[in-house]
Write a protein that holds these residues in place. Structure first.
Motif: not given
Length: 387
Positions: A23-28, A48-51, A144-148, A341-343
């Motif tokens: 789960v990616d926690l996106f911070c712009y 926001k959290p996104v898959a 579950t793995g997650h990433c900022i 966002d190119p992620t």
């Protein structure tokens, strides 16, 4: 590798993606930088959290391609390609539920390879245990793995990752029967081609140092053993390494390459693995890039001459290395000056490449590097949609 790509007659094609899901926690951040110690920074957009995760992103894009561009070939009456994702999540936590829901909504099957005994180390268990030892068992299971994901601009991204249960994902835990057998009830299929895509190799410690190599070797042996008469089981493998957060850039990846047909990585990753100096993520001026690509071509050819190496260059396109040479290159047909966002764009590229190669092999009975190069350009078209 040519024999593993050739098949005649009615063919069932399956794709198994084995890789990471986070789960990616996106911070712009926009034009704001990271706060100093003890300070605070206010951002305009909500976090926001996104898959996410390379494996899940690839499965999502590939499922979308299959749905929107079905196989239609007139006299070729093949069943549609299917895609599954083998990963590991904790289905009892909110992050795991988010990823499971995402897979269902995007029409691909996610096989959870979690073992019931995947718990934290004893030291962590002691820290989480209450004094009365009435500990909630769910707290002993890894998250579950997650990433900022910190996004400052289209070219500046940083990641802070908690592997969680992904740290427990072992190659031996993958569903072997799904990798070996054909997923079709139609007895008229003469052939089954299974493409296995390894996504996020450096994010999965349990794949390192020969573990994944042994698994892939076992899969190939069992599938070859199922071939008989006019029924042929063939297998190809692709791999996306992702960035190595340990900065070791080893984990046995070079020993794994002889089992990999297509290695897809960006220029920075290629330079780190080969220890060849590169300038920036997309290379510098043309002369320097030509020298770097020649060195990379020699390096990978010495380690695994049968592996096609695709080096992506972001909005500048990609190059194909094979046989110690740069055999094809292309520039992106469309350039987006201000992508949102190119992620995950590299995962979209890998999906387009897999889809193109599998679709191409259904029509072709020969193996020419130049034609794989044309598939590279088609994959670039899908990549551009996110660049």
């Amino acid at each position: 590798m040519a024999s593993e790509l050739e098949f005649n007659g009615k063919t069932k094609i399956s794709v198994s993606i084995i890789g990471d899901a986070f789960v990616d926690l996106f911070c712009y951040l926009g034009d704001k930088g990271l706060p100093e110690s003890g300070a605070d920074v206010r951002v305009d957009l909500p976090v926001k959290p996104v898959a996410g995760g390379s494996g899940l992103n690839t499965a999502t894009h590939l499922a979308s391609l299959i749905e929107n561009f079905p196989f239609v070939d007139g006299d070729i009456n093949d069943e549609q390609m299917d895609v599954t994702l083998q990963t590991i999540v904790n289905e009892t936590d909110d992050y795991g539920q988010l990823l499971i829901k995402h897979a269902k909504e995007n029409n691909f099957e996610m096989i959870n390879c979690r073992k019931v005994d995947d718990t934290n180390d004893k030291e962590d268990e002691k820290k989480e245990s209450a004094p009365n030892e009435e500990t909630d068992q769910k707290h002993l299971v890894k998250s579950t793995g997650h990433c900022i994901v910190l996004v400052k601009s289209q070219d500046e991204r940083s990641f802070v990752t908690h592997l969680g249960i992904m740290d427990s994902f072992k190659a031996s835990a993958t569903a072997l029967h799904e990798l070996v057998n054909c997923r079709s009830a139609d007895p008229s299929f003469q052939n089954h081609h299974h493409h296995i895509h390894i996504s996020g190799y450096f994010n999965i410690p349990g794949f390192a140092n020969g573990n994944l190599k042994r698994r892939l070797n076992l899969v190939r042996e069992k599938r070859r053993g199922k071939s008989h008469g006019f029924n042929v089981y063939t297998t190809t493998v692709s791999l996306v390494p992702q960035y190595d957060a340990t900065e070791q850039w080893d984990s046995g990846i070079l020993d794994l390459l002889p089992f990999v047909d297509f290695l897809v990585l960006n220029l920075q990753e290629a330079g780190k693995i080969s220890k060849i100096a590169v300038e920036g993520r997309n290379g510098a001026h043309a002369l320097n890039k030509a020298v770097v690509f020649a060195k990379l071509a020699d390096f990978f050819d010495e380690r695994s001459p049968q592996t096609y190496v695709i080096v992506t260059l972001g909005s500048k396109g990609a190059v194909l290395l094979y046989g110690g040479e740069v055999v094809h290159s292309f520039r992106a047909p469309v350039k987006y000056d201000s992508p949102t966002d190119p992620t995950g764009a590299g995962d979209a590229f890998a999906s387009g490449f897999i889809f193109g190669v599998m679709n191409w092999r259904r029509r072709r009975q020969h193996d020419e590097v130049s034609e794989i190069g044309s598939v590279l350009e088609l994959a670039g078209g899908w990549f551009d949609a996110l660049e």
